[in-house]
Design a protein around this motif. Sequence first.
Motif, mmCIF file in Angstrom:
data_model
loop_
_atom_site.group_PDB
_atom_site.id
_atom_site.type_symbol
_atom_site.label_atom_id
_atom_site.label_comp_id
_atom_site.label_asym_id
_atom_site.label_seq_id
_atom_site.Cartn_x
_atom_site.Cartn_y
_atom_site.Cartn_z
ATOM 1 N N THR A 140 0.821 -1.204 0.000
ATOM 2 C CA THR A 140 0.000 0.000 0.000
ATOM 3 C C THR A 140 0.857 1.256 0.000
ATOM 4 N N VAL A 141 0.522 2.185 -0.873
ATOM 5 C CA VAL A 141 1.118 3.517 -0.887
ATOM 6 C C VAL A 141 0.113 4.542 -0.396
ATOM 7 N N CYS A 142 -1.076 4.532 -0.997
ATOM 8 C CA CYS A 142 -2.146 5.448 -0.588
ATOM 9 C C CYS A 142 -3.142 4.683 0.279
ATOM 10 N N SER A 143 -3.073 4.902 1.586
ATOM 11 C CA SER A 143 -3.977 4.200 2.492
ATOM 12 C C SER A 143 -5.399 4.728 2.399
ATOM 13 N N CYS A 144 -5.562 5.999 2.075
ATOM 14 C CA CYS A 144 -6.908 6.584 2.003
ATOM 15 C C CYS A 144 -7.786 5.834 1.005
ATOM 16 N N PHE A 145 -7.207 5.490 -0.151
ATOM 17 C CA PHE A 145 -7.975 4.809 -1.191
ATOM 18 C C PHE A 145 -7.504 3.374 -1.423
ATOM 19 N N GLY A 146 -6.565 2.885 -0.617
ATOM 20 C CA GLY A 146 -6.119 1.509 -0.731
ATOM 21 C C GLY A 146 -5.412 1.214 -2.040
ATOM 22 N N VAL A 147 -4.583 2.127 -2.516
ATOM 23 C CA VAL A 147 -3.903 1.965 -3.798
ATOM 24 C C VAL A 147 -2.482 1.457 -3.567
ATOM 25 N N GLY A 148 -2.137 0.354 -4.244
ATOM 26 C CA GLY A 148 -0.842 -0.272 -4.057
ATOM 27 C C GLY A 148 0.229 0.229 -5.008
ATOM 28 N N LEU A 168 2.122 8.612 -17.469
ATOM 29 C CA LEU A 168 1.871 9.703 -16.527
ATOM 30 C C LEU A 168 3.194 10.345 -16.121
ATOM 31 N N SER A 169 3.169 11.641 -15.858
ATOM 32 C CA SER A 169 4.408 12.330 -15.515
ATOM 33 C C SER A 169 4.274 13.264 -14.325
ATOM 34 N N SER A 170 3.107 13.321 -13.695
ATOM 35 C CA SER A 170 2.929 14.203 -12.543
ATOM 36 C C SER A 170 2.034 13.530 -11.510
ATOM 37 N N VAL A 171 2.136 14.032 -10.265
ATOM 38 C CA VAL A 171 1.288 13.505 -9.194
ATOM 39 C C VAL A 171 -0.180 13.741 -9.527
ATOM 40 N N VAL A 219 1.858 11.719 -1.234
ATOM 41 C CA VAL A 219 2.369 12.442 -2.403
ATOM 42 C C VAL A 219 3.889 12.327 -2.539
ATOM 43 N N PRO A 220 4.670 12.467 -1.433
ATOM 44 C CA PRO A 220 6.116 12.283 -1.590
ATOM 45 C C PRO A 220 6.501 10.910 -2.136
ATOM 46 N N GLU A 221 5.782 9.859 -1.728
ATOM 47 C CA GLU A 221 6.091 8.520 -2.231
ATOM 48 C C GLU A 221 5.698 8.385 -3.701
ATOM 49 N N ILE A 222 4.574 9.008 -4.072
ATOM 50 C CA ILE A 222 4.177 8.973 -5.480
ATOM 51 C C ILE A 222 5.228 9.678 -6.335
ATOM 52 N N LYS A 223 5.768 10.789 -5.841
ATOM 53 C CA LYS A 223 6.820 11.490 -6.575
ATOM 54 C C LYS A 223 8.023 10.583 -6.805
ATOM 55 N N LYS A 224 8.411 9.837 -5.771
ATOM 56 C CA LYS A 224 9.545 8.919 -5.913
ATOM 57 C C LYS A 224 9.240 7.820 -6.924
ATOM 58 N N LEU A 225 8.013 7.296 -6.888
ATOM 59 C CA LEU A 225 7.636 6.253 -7.839
ATOM 60 C C LEU A 225 7.635 6.791 -9.263
ATOM 61 N N LEU A 226 7.224 8.021 -9.437
ATOM 62 C CA LEU A 226 7.271 8.630 -10.772
ATOM 63 C C LEU A 226 8.699 8.691 -11.290
ATOM 64 N N VAL A 227 9.608 9.153 -10.433
ATOM 65 C CA VAL A 227 11.014 9.260 -10.841
ATOM 66 C C VAL A 227 11.581 7.878 -11.177
ATOM 67 N N GLU A 228 11.337 6.898 -10.284
ATOM 68 C CA GLU A 228 11.893 5.562 -10.484
ATOM 69 C C GLU A 228 11.309 4.884 -11.719
ATOM 70 N N THR A 229 9.994 4.972 -11.891
ATOM 71 C CA THR A 229 9.335 4.287 -13.009
ATOM 72 C C THR A 229 9.703 4.923 -14.342
ATOM 73 N N LEU A 230 9.731 6.252 -14.374
ATOM 74 C CA LEU A 230 10.113 6.936 -15.613
ATOM 75 C C LEU A 230 11.575 6.681 -15.961
#
Length: 906
Positions: free
Chosen positions: A849-857, A870-873, A890-901
């Motif tokens: 889990t990354v986003c606990s509010c919506f249960g998004v992994g 996708l290129s932005s939060v 949001v900080p973790e999503i930013k890291k995932l964007l950098v790593e995945t891209l």
Amino acid sequence: MNLSQAHLSVRTTCPYCGVGCGVKATPKGDGTVEISGDSGHAANAGKLCVKGSALGETVGLDGRLLYPQLRGAEGLRRSTWDAALDKVAGEWQAVIAEHGPDAVALYVSGQLLTEDYYIANKLMKGYVGSANIDTNSRLCMSSAVAGHKRAFGEELVPVCYDDLELADMVVLVGSNTAWCHPILFQRIARAKEARPELKLVVIDPRRTATCELADLHLPVKPGTDVWLFNGLLSYLARIGAVAPDFIAAHTRGLESALATADVECADPLEVAKICRVDPAALMEFYEAFAATAKVVTAFSQGVNQSSAGTDKANSIINCHLIGGRIGQPGMGPFSITGQPNAMGGREVGGLANMLAAHMDLEQPAHRELVQTFWDSPRIADHGGHKAVDLFNAIEAGTVKAVWIIATNPVVSMPDADQIKRALAKCQLVVVSDIVQNTDTNDFAHVLLPALGWGEKDGTVTNSERRISRQRAFLPAPGEARADWRILCQFAQRMGYEGFDFDGVHAVFDEHARLSAHQNGDAPGEVARVFNIGALAALTASEYDGLEPVQWPAVRLADGRVAVSQRLFGDGRFAHADGKARFIATTPRAPVNAVCEDFPLALNTGRVRDQWHTMTRTGKSAKLADHVAESFVDMHPQDALLHGVREGELARVSTKWGAMVARVQHGGGIARGSVFIPIHWSGQSASDARVGALVNPVVDPVSGEPEFKHTPVRVEQFRVSWHGFILSRKELGLDAVAHWTRIQGRDFARYELAGRNTIGDFGLWARELLGVDSEDADWLEYEDRSAGVYRAVHLNEDRIDQCVFVSPRQDMPSRAWLASLFGKERLSEIDRVGLLVGQPVEKGADAGPTVCSCFGVGRNTICEAIRSQELSSVAQVTACVKAGGNCGSCVPEIKKLLVETLAEAAS
């Protein structure tokens, strides 16, 4: 609450951090509670972090303490309220008669409502006649309290939340605000988005999620904050970035503070060396501070939890005073409170060295005023034991009876094994709590059931001095009672008058009247800024409808109510001469230095989705997945040096204790330091109480322990196998070397590790899971040569339990398996996946889990980034909702964007 109230929203206040967010709670007919943010509350304007959003998952009665219990030869047994309170009162009277009032004590909590706190303080200081009442706020905010009193003359926070948005520069010191105060962090983030020129500086030894938004991060060496801010003070004076008229008219002590600062901190290059930061980065901070009038410096536990915590707070305040950066919009030092009512507790004198209504225990005139108002038979005339000293006194036998209310010191205190020793020796341990089983309750002679959030009624005060109502929307369960009422009934049994309140509104009224009583500059009066006299004389109905309000709240001669959003705008402070004090702060290192045997410095703190010892958040499946186990975060080179590897278990030990945690490399730790979270207890893990490791040294002024710097050693914790279990029924795992319990939806998850050799996996698994019948629907796979075993217990084609064992860490996805527990019947393809050890269908595993509010992994987010380019939060949020509520992820999503891209580019 009667049935006609069901489905009606009740406006209340979140019980977690000191932000004090407004909440709307709507009980449903099926027993659930719908939670949403209160858009009318100034603290959060309808926003809630993930912990607040998940409050509805924490109000169930599983595990609740529902009736009084007394301990006998055969353990705890049910009792009546009369018998329990008679026993406590009788034993307290006997102890006081033989040994005096200082032989008894209360240890209370920032989880209490102000009315509870008020009664406890009145009882101890005005009737028992002892100041032996301290609170777990001692562990988080007392250094800030002491710093404020030294500088301002009273425990006063001068700023408000709006100042974070009005500032041109926000400095966050020792605060992972993105995780620990997410609603405030999102206010800063939105302000920065609207005004990109707003400069955000983070001063923290770790690179945390908060740093992802920062323009500048200063990763200071732990314990060097005073050097840093003394250096800033010296620099501001040297370049003339001062406010001479303000200094002359409104302050004292600058010469002494500057002389002390200049001894070691006049040279920025030397300061940079001591603080172990880049000199250019240090100068960037100094120059920006000097050039910016509207600066808010917000500080939290990284400053407070130190043997020099009070000096750290004053070194920050000094830098604001020298430039007059205080009292006006968008500027000032800001202590961000850790607990929901730590400030309310301070208003009523909840600490052992304080008196009610911001009066001083050491001042005879203050004591006389309070005693006269209370019409009490006596008044404490000297300070009581602060938290660490209190439990030392219990072990020494000078305190013979202690009543612990709404806190869990066997987990949360430093040198926590000493707390065990103390309580084991104590003549009488009384615990008021909402849950049956805690590490502390194991030592109770008397257990008293209290009301929990959603059931109790009263007020709390947040970090910006805003008083809010916490209202009941659930009926009292079992025989549970409000803490203020329990204490009043106890006081009456002790023969004390003055505790016959007819409701919680009457307690608040007395508190408000005391705040205004003889509060002025006339002879015989005691002037103090804390004054809520305008809130006195409320009827029960008016109290129930009380809107959030900041103090001071004073009724003017024409009947209007004057409320102060921020303090010191007129340049007048609370010292007798009206002037603030610069405090000379001599830098000093943490008391316990690292050494050859203990070469790493331990820092402790919170994780994003959990709270304190998890008696509440631990019930929520939504909050469990983000960080499921305790961990020791360390630099990869330190791990290599100490012979431990990421993902494996390690024993962490100090001179005071030891624990076991899983090694991780979070990427934010400097060499020489480790970080371990505070939340795990004996109820949630076999050996993960970090409090047992922490040294008991305290700040000499505030008494606050040094949670941020304890020398530790990290060693490999060798195991023969790893495993995990998902089970719909609770399991006893005392025979397993290491385990952690994680709450899932309709099941519990257990992470395991063993040091034994398992001879017969099938027999071992059936015994562990309590599966007796050979006819049970039991699927299993075993590769004996590889040491791999998987078994699933089905009940009418529905998964009931599963166990996976391997000598390696890389086992099947827990998220995928958890999803199977939501199915009424397993398909054939699910059964195949269970035996294979991985999902057969593509996309079935959402990942951690990354986003606990919506249960998004994690897997869901990464796949969306790849497939949708996708290129932005904002684009991620629009696609999969992650980051669309509280923003903590949001900080973790930013890291995932950098790593995945980056992966896609390579």
